[in-house]
Enzyme design. Structure first.
Site, short mmCIF file in Angstrom:
data_model
loop_
_atom_site.label_atom_id
_atom_site.label_comp_id
_atom_site.label_asym_id
_atom_site.label_seq_id
_atom_site.Cartn_x
_atom_site.Cartn_y
_atom_site.Cartn_z
N TYR A 46 89.33 68.83 -7.60
CA TYR A 46 89.71 70.22 -7.46
C TYR A 46 90.36 70.23 -6.32
CZ TYR A 46 89.33 75.27 -6.93
OH TYR A 46 89.76 76.57 -6.93
N GLU A 51 95.75 77.29 -7.17
CA GLU A 51 94.76 76.30 -7.59
C GLU A 51 95.28 75.28 -8.59
OE1 GLU A 51 90.55 77.83 -9.04
OE2 GLU A 51 91.58 76.96 -11.06
#
Ligand code: GDP
Ligand code: MN
Length: 381
Positions: free
Chosen positions: A101, A189
């Site tokens: 991530y 993101e």
């Protein structure tokens, strides 16, 4: 404003972030053509503005173009978390070794951007935060500076990224931060950022949330807005320059000023009511805007009473009253309305409203209590 995955990834690519080859399709046959171009093994990905599509069957792997067509048909017939799927992204499938991530968000408390990373990619970061908070790395950044190499190395080390990927990781983290800064984003993101089985970093998913208040600086981003994905009331509100957020309660609110709107909702709750919306008509709103606002509130079937709270400064109370009356001329309504108008031209405003069935209030507390009582009375009948 949220961007779709394919839009976010295209933007990322402009900033040097590697993404899979792929294109968007609006029909299954188009999906098949794209899959053929890409060599058959593809992922078919629903383009809806929610996360967690994978878990609901909105992201599927196809082994050949026929299967891609089938899956596209299935996925475009789906609703994901209530949203109908209208487009699918067809991406060349990647062979994944590891999912990471990587994101940049606004840290309001720290008043600066924060880069967030985790070796536990592929699952929603909120879930990682809940179940294994120690797996999340945070690094606060200076919004006037570009990302430095040592900063990305610190993150790479913290998530135990293999050393031979650190240079490429720097390029990606640098690009992501630039994308975030240059678009005035609230969030940029990549989840997952993967290491492929042949040892390359690749951004498989992308998400961007842009700051609506900065969109006027970015005409090219405003164009990406997907009108299909917005609640119709919210779209109409934006057209009229109103800030409207739909909520679950039954007392509609029309207020001038964001702070006053917040207070109004608080006071409604204090007296046992539930606001149906947040609505700020802004400073100096004319009758037309007020009338649009009232029509938006009335279009919500949950609304059982309406509280109009106007503190007239630049906004003139008589203008507000005129707007209310013109909306009521257009759409008859027997929903009880409570008005508390004070400040500039309040006399004129009250005189106008006296012609309607408006309940008047002398203070916000009085108005909120009257609104709550009106809802109770309606429930009892
Ligand atoms: P999300 O569930 O909405 O976040 O959608 P993602 O795009 O992140 O996809 C969900 C998951 O599907 C990823 O975490 C991967 O595990 C898997 N996935 C996505 N793309 C590929 C791919 O090209 N190959 C493989 N094998 N898995 C993929
Ligand atoms: Mn994802």
């Amino acid at each position: 404003m949220k961007l779709h995955e394919y839009q976010s990834k295209r933007l990322f690519a402009k900033y040097g972030i590697p993404i899979p080859r792929g294109r968007v399709a609006a029909t299954a046959s188009e999906a098949k053509l794209i899959a053929e171009e890409l060599g058959g093994r593809v992922v078919v990905k629903s383009q809806v503005l929610v996360g967690g599509r994978g878990k609901t069957g909105g992201v599927r792997l196809a082994h050949d173009a026929e299967e891609a067509e089938d899956l596209a048909t299935q996925i475009m017939g789906m609703k994901i978390k209530g949203l109908p799927v209208r487009k699918v992204l067809i991406d060349e499938a990647a062979n994944i070794r590891t999912e990471i991530y990587l994101g940049v968000a606004n840290d309001r408390r720290a008043r600066c951007p924060v880069m967030i990373a985790s070796a536990e990619g592929g699952i929603e970061i909120e879930e990682v935060a809940r179940t294994m908070p120690e797996k999340i790395i945070r690094l606060h950044l200076d919004p006037t500076q570009k990302l430095r190499r040592y900063q990305s190395f610190y993150i790479a080390q913290s998530i135990e990224l293999p050393r031979d990927l650190w240079r490429d990781f720097y390029k990606i983290a640098y690009g992501l931060y630039e994308a975030y800064l240059n678009t005035d984003a609230n969030l940029a993101e990549i989840n997952p950022l993967v290491i492929t089985d042949d040892g390359r970093l690749l951004a498989l998913d992308g998400k961007m949330v842009l700051d609506d208040n900065a969109l006027f600086l970015h005409a090219e981003l405003e164009e990406m807005r997907d009108l299909d994905e917005e609640a119709p009331e919210e779209r109409r509100a934006r057209m009229y320059g109103l800030s409207y957020v739909k909520l679950d309660g039954n007392i509609g609110c029309m207020v001038n000023g964001a702070g006053l709107a917040m207070v109004t909702m608080d006071v409604i709750k204090l007296f046992g009511g539930e606001p149906a919306n947040f609505l700020d008509i802004g400073g100096g709103a004319g009758a037309e805007k007020v009338s649009a606002a009232l029509r938006i509130i009335l279009s919500d079937p949950n609304v059982k009473a309406i509280l109009i709270n106007v503190f007239g400064g630049i906004t003139r109370c008589d203008e507000v009253a005129r707007g209310v009356l013109s909306a009521l001329e257009e759409m008859e309504s027997n929903i009880p309305m409570i008005a508390r108008l004070v400040g500039t031209n309040e006399e004129g405003g009250r005189r106008l409203l006296a012609k309607s069935n408006m309940i008047t209030a002398i203070s916000l507390a009085d108005a909120a209590q009257k609104a709550v009582a009106a809802v109770k009375k309606g429930d009892a009948e």
